[in-house]
Enzyme design. Structure first.
Site, mmCIF file in Angstrom:
data_model
loop_
_atom_site.group_PDB
_atom_site.id
_atom_site.type_symbol
_atom_site.label_atom_id
_atom_site.label_comp_id
_atom_site.label_asym_id
_atom_site.label_seq_id
_atom_site.Cartn_x
_atom_site.Cartn_y
_atom_site.Cartn_z
ATOM 1 N N CYS A 103 -9.270 12.711 16.647
ATOM 2 C CA CYS A 103 -8.741 13.973 16.124
ATOM 3 C C CYS A 103 -9.448 15.154 16.787
ATOM 4 O O CYS A 103 -10.670 15.252 16.736
ATOM 5 C CB CYS A 103 -8.945 14.012 14.607
ATOM 6 S SG CYS A 103 -8.546 15.600 13.876
ATOM 7 N N CYS B 146 -5.114 21.525 15.092
ATOM 8 C CA CYS B 146 -3.687 21.704 14.770
ATOM 9 C C CYS B 146 -3.472 22.269 13.372
ATOM 10 O O CYS B 146 -2.474 22.965 13.136
ATOM 11 C CB CYS B 146 -2.959 20.377 14.883
ATOM 12 S SG CYS B 146 -3.581 19.340 16.201
ATOM 13 N N THR C 151 -10.458 18.912 7.890
ATOM 14 C CA THR C 151 -10.549 18.536 9.298
ATOM 15 C C THR C 151 -11.143 19.675 10.119
ATOM 16 O O THR C 151 -10.613 20.782 10.119
ATOM 17 C CB THR C 151 -9.142 18.198 9.815
ATOM 18 O OG1 THR C 151 -8.625 17.124 9.046
ATOM 19 C CG2 THR C 151 -9.164 17.804 11.275
ATOM 20 N N GLU D 224 -14.339 15.400 9.128
ATOM 21 C CA GLU D 224 -13.783 15.843 7.850
ATOM 22 C C GLU D 224 -14.947 16.196 6.931
ATOM 23 O O GLU D 224 -16.001 15.576 7.010
ATOM 24 C CB GLU D 224 -12.943 14.746 7.188
ATOM 25 C CG GLU D 224 -11.472 14.782 7.574
ATOM 26 C CD GLU D 224 -11.210 14.128 8.915
ATOM 27 O OE1 GLU D 224 -11.984 13.216 9.271
ATOM 28 O OE2 GLU D 224 -10.273 14.533 9.617
ATOM 29 N N HIS E 158 2.922 20.247 10.022
ATOM 30 C CA HIS E 158 1.870 19.264 10.285
ATOM 31 C C HIS E 158 2.455 17.859 10.452
ATOM 32 O O HIS E 158 1.890 17.032 11.166
ATOM 33 C CB HIS E 158 0.797 19.308 9.199
ATOM 34 C CG HIS E 158 -0.545 18.870 9.703
ATOM 35 N ND1 HIS E 158 -1.111 19.362 10.858
ATOM 36 C CD2 HIS E 158 -1.417 17.946 9.235
ATOM 37 C CE1 HIS E 158 -2.271 18.759 11.079
ATOM 38 N NE2 HIS E 158 -2.489 17.897 10.107
ATOM 39 N N TYR F 207 1.987 15.247 13.983
ATOM 40 C CA TYR F 207 1.607 13.834 14.109
ATOM 41 C C TYR F 207 2.478 13.089 15.122
ATOM 42 O O TYR F 207 2.091 12.042 15.620
ATOM 43 C CB TYR F 207 1.683 13.153 12.735
ATOM 44 C CG TYR F 207 0.465 13.426 11.878
ATOM 45 C CD1 TYR F 207 -0.302 14.564 12.059
ATOM 46 C CD2 TYR F 207 0.064 12.540 10.884
ATOM 47 C CE1 TYR F 207 -1.415 14.811 11.287
ATOM 48 C CE2 TYR F 207 -1.056 12.781 10.105
ATOM 49 C CZ TYR F 207 -1.791 13.923 10.311
ATOM 50 O OH TYR F 207 -2.897 14.159 9.543
ATOM 51 N N CYS G 22 -0.020 14.097 18.228
ATOM 52 C CA CYS G 22 -1.431 13.669 18.275
ATOM 53 C C CYS G 22 -1.568 12.162 18.137
ATOM 54 O O CYS G 22 -2.345 11.535 18.854
ATOM 55 C CB CYS G 22 -2.250 14.413 17.241
ATOM 56 S SG CYS G 22 -2.538 13.545 15.700
ATOM 57 N N GLU H 64 -5.667 8.595 8.616
ATOM 58 C CA GLU H 64 -5.050 9.916 8.655
ATOM 59 C C GLU H 64 -3.543 9.815 8.882
ATOM 60 O O GLU H 64 -2.777 10.662 8.418
ATOM 61 C CB GLU H 64 -5.703 10.760 9.728
ATOM 62 C CG GLU H 64 -5.964 12.140 9.174
ATOM 63 C CD GLU H 64 -6.539 13.086 10.171
ATOM 64 O OE1 GLU H 64 -7.589 12.767 10.736
ATOM 65 O OE2 GLU H 64 -5.930 14.136 10.363
HETATM 66 FE FE1 SF4 Z 1 -6.285 15.961 14.065
HETATM 67 FE FE2 SF4 Z 1 -3.858 15.066 14.700
HETATM 68 FE FE3 SF4 Z 1 -4.200 16.648 12.560
HETATM 69 FE FE4 SF4 Z 1 -4.430 17.587 15.087
HETATM 70 S S1 SF4 Z 1 -2.567 16.785 14.084
HETATM 71 S S2 SF4 Z 1 -5.776 18.047 13.373
HETATM 72 S S3 SF4 Z 1 -5.410 15.857 16.089
HETATM 73 S S4 SF4 Z 1 -5.022 14.555 12.875
HETATM 74 FE FE FE Z 2 -4.453 15.765 9.922
#
Ligand code: SF4
Ligand code: FE
Length: 510
Positions: free
Chosen positions: A101, A105, A192, A261, A296, A300, A303, A451
């Site tokens: 991570c 984001c 995060t 986190e 969000h 995903y 990411c 996550e």
């Molecule tokens: Fe982390 Fe993925 Fe969330 Fe970005 S989208 S903060 S990389 S878990």
């Molecule tokens: Fe996240």
């Protein structure tokens, strides 16, 4: 300064005032020197470094609609569906580079969600939240800040609403209103990158009711504001890399990068009026949550795909090092991993391509497709990880410590008996197995698996949204019309009438 590089980012963190950060039972006097914090800072730093890489600069940056300047895409208000697509492609790229991570984001998603929500609140109540938020957005992009999006309250007894909790602080709330601002109290969980941030955007976590006005608070705070305490979250196998020696580095699986986190506690923290973007407008808490969650859930689709690329690369490499790369079932499993991973990417791209412009001017993803994307993310990385463990073999969890690998008394024995494919390097094999262990069971599994399940809302949250957005009534019109009529005109007329009826039922009363 627009477009910091990694070095400038690290320096900017060091310039923050001393923060109250606890890890492993101790207060961290110099958080940036702790190996766990360093690894997580390295992941964020990539988002700055890649913006200066000639190969990736075009993807990592964008032209600001607020200033006309070139800004890091992680600070950008999306201006088109092409921008939304580039966001997903950027997240895949950074995920490929660190395999974990990179934490930036949430701030980007909070930025776009609050920009839109404050516009809507002002339209209804003639408040001036949007103007205030524009000023924050401009400061965020021109300073190239990383911003923590603080949404998830600790929630106490899940069967009770915020106002029904025996301890009212289970959801963050306003405890005092002054002429010059508000005082907030509560805690946000799973934050995060909070300790690696410059600012924090606080938002409510659920739609609220009439008696819950004190919980309808959205505001910005410097990460080093007086009254905030951070308690670092433990991650599986996080002690592996603490030894500071070669053996710890090998056993940790991926020594350079990590996620972060923290539990974040707000103990009567003052927020000046200019940083308050919602205070008591309960009708808009649900909208803000939906906007943020949809953005969000889109994230995903980028990411997790980048991390999936690392998982697939690890599967193909360990198969090679084990000497089974040509086996038909191994090749088929790797095809399946790619199929699953690219399906997630397709969902991320689809909800972006189907995006629309919001009244505030920035662009929003297709919320139904974003929820479908995240629902798949709650499943496919687990299947990819299962296949990866299948291909890796049991040695992944029975491998001796790297201390034995480096101990002259056992090194020769291990070099002989941990040999893999003819001509391959046993240390490469050991390192690859540790990377796989990390991704599927260790620190990396926080970002890649758990996550995927709970980040951006647990699976049930997406199912509720899919149920709400899927427009099953319209589908019933098609099915009923086809079943009820044997002539073309009859079918067409029934569909037209049925759809018109649905539209009339949904239209607001005059
Ligand atoms: Fe982390 Fe993925 Fe969330 Fe970005 S989208 S903060 S990389 S878990
Ligand atoms: Fe996240």
């Amino acid at each position: 300064m627009t477009l910091m590089n990694a070095h400038q980012y690290r320096e900017s963190l060091a310039r923050r005032r001393p923060m109250k950060i606890y890890l492993d039972g101790k207060r961290l006097e110099n958080p940036l020197e702790h190996p766990s914090v360093q690894a997580s800072v390295n992941s964020v730093a990539l988002t700055y470094e890649l913006a200066h890489d000639p190969e990736h600069r075009a993807l990592m940056t964008a032209r600001s609609a607020l200033s006309g300047e070139t800004v890091n895409r992680f600070c950008h208000l999306h201006q088109s569906s092409a921008d939304l697509i580039d966001k997903v492609r950027m997240q895949r790229l950074v995920g490929q580079r660190c395999g974990t991570c990179f934490q930036r984001c949430v701030g980007l998603d909070a930025l776009n969600a609050l920009f839109a929500a404050t516009f809507e609140i002002d339209r209804k109540f003639a408040t001036n939240y949007h103007e205030r938020f524009r000023a924050f957005a401009l400061a965020m992009e021109s300073n190239d800040w990383i911003v923590d999006g603080a949404m998830t309250d600790v929630k106490g007894d899940r069967s009770r609403r915020p106002a029904e909790q025996s301890d009212p602080d289970m959801y963050l709330r306003v405890v005092e209103r002054r002429a010059d601002g508000v005082v907030i109290r509560g805690a946000k969980a799973h934050q995060t990158g909070a300790i690696n941030s410059h600012w924090v955007l606080v938002m409510p976590t659920v739609a609220l009711r009439d008696d819950e006005g004190d919980y309808a608070i959205a505001c910005a705070l410097p990460a080093d504001a007086e009254g905030i305490t951070y308690i670092y979250g433990r991650q599986s196998c996080d002690e592996r890399k603490l030894g500071g020696d070669a053996a710890s580095a090998i056993d940790s699986g991926s020594a350079c990068y990590g996620g972060q986190e923290a539990l974040m506690i707000f103990d009567d923290v003052f927020v000046p009026n200019e940083s308050v973007f919602m205070d008591g407008e309960i009708a808009f808490a649900g909208l803000l949550v939906d906007l943020f969650a949809s953005y969000h859930r889109q994230s995903y689709g980028g990411c997790k795909v980048g991390k999936g690329d690392v998982a697939i690369g690890a599967a193909a490499t360990i198969a090679q090092l084990n000497g089974v790369e040509r086996a038909a079932h191994i090749r088929d499993k790797i095809i399946e991993m790619n199929h699953l991973n690219e399906t997630l990417f397709a969902c991320g791209i689809a909800c972006s391509a189907n995006g629309t412009q919001l009244p505030a001017g920035n662009w929003f993803v297709d919320p139904l497709l974003a929820n479908v994307c995240k629902q798949n993310v709650t499943r496919f990385p687990y299947e990819i990880a299962r296949l990866l463990q299948d291909i890796a073999g049991g040695l992944m969890v029975t491998l001796p410590s790297a201390k034995d690998w480096l101990n002259p008394e056992t090194a020769a024995l291990l070099r002989k008996y941990l040999a893999g494919a003819e001509g391959s390097d046993p240390e490469e094999r050991i390192r690859m197995l540790r990377l796989i262990e990390n991704l599927t069971m260790g620190r990396g599994a926080v970002a890649y698996l758990t996550e995927s399940m709970h980040g951006a809302g647990s699976p049930q949250a997406q199912r509720i949204m899919i149920g709400r957005l899927a427009n099953v009534d319209e589908k019933k019109v098609y099915a009923r019309s086809l079943a009820a009529h044997d002539d073309l005109e009859g079918v067409e007329a029934a569909i037209r009438t049925g759809l018109a009826g649905l539209r009339a039922a949904k239209a607001p009363a005059a």
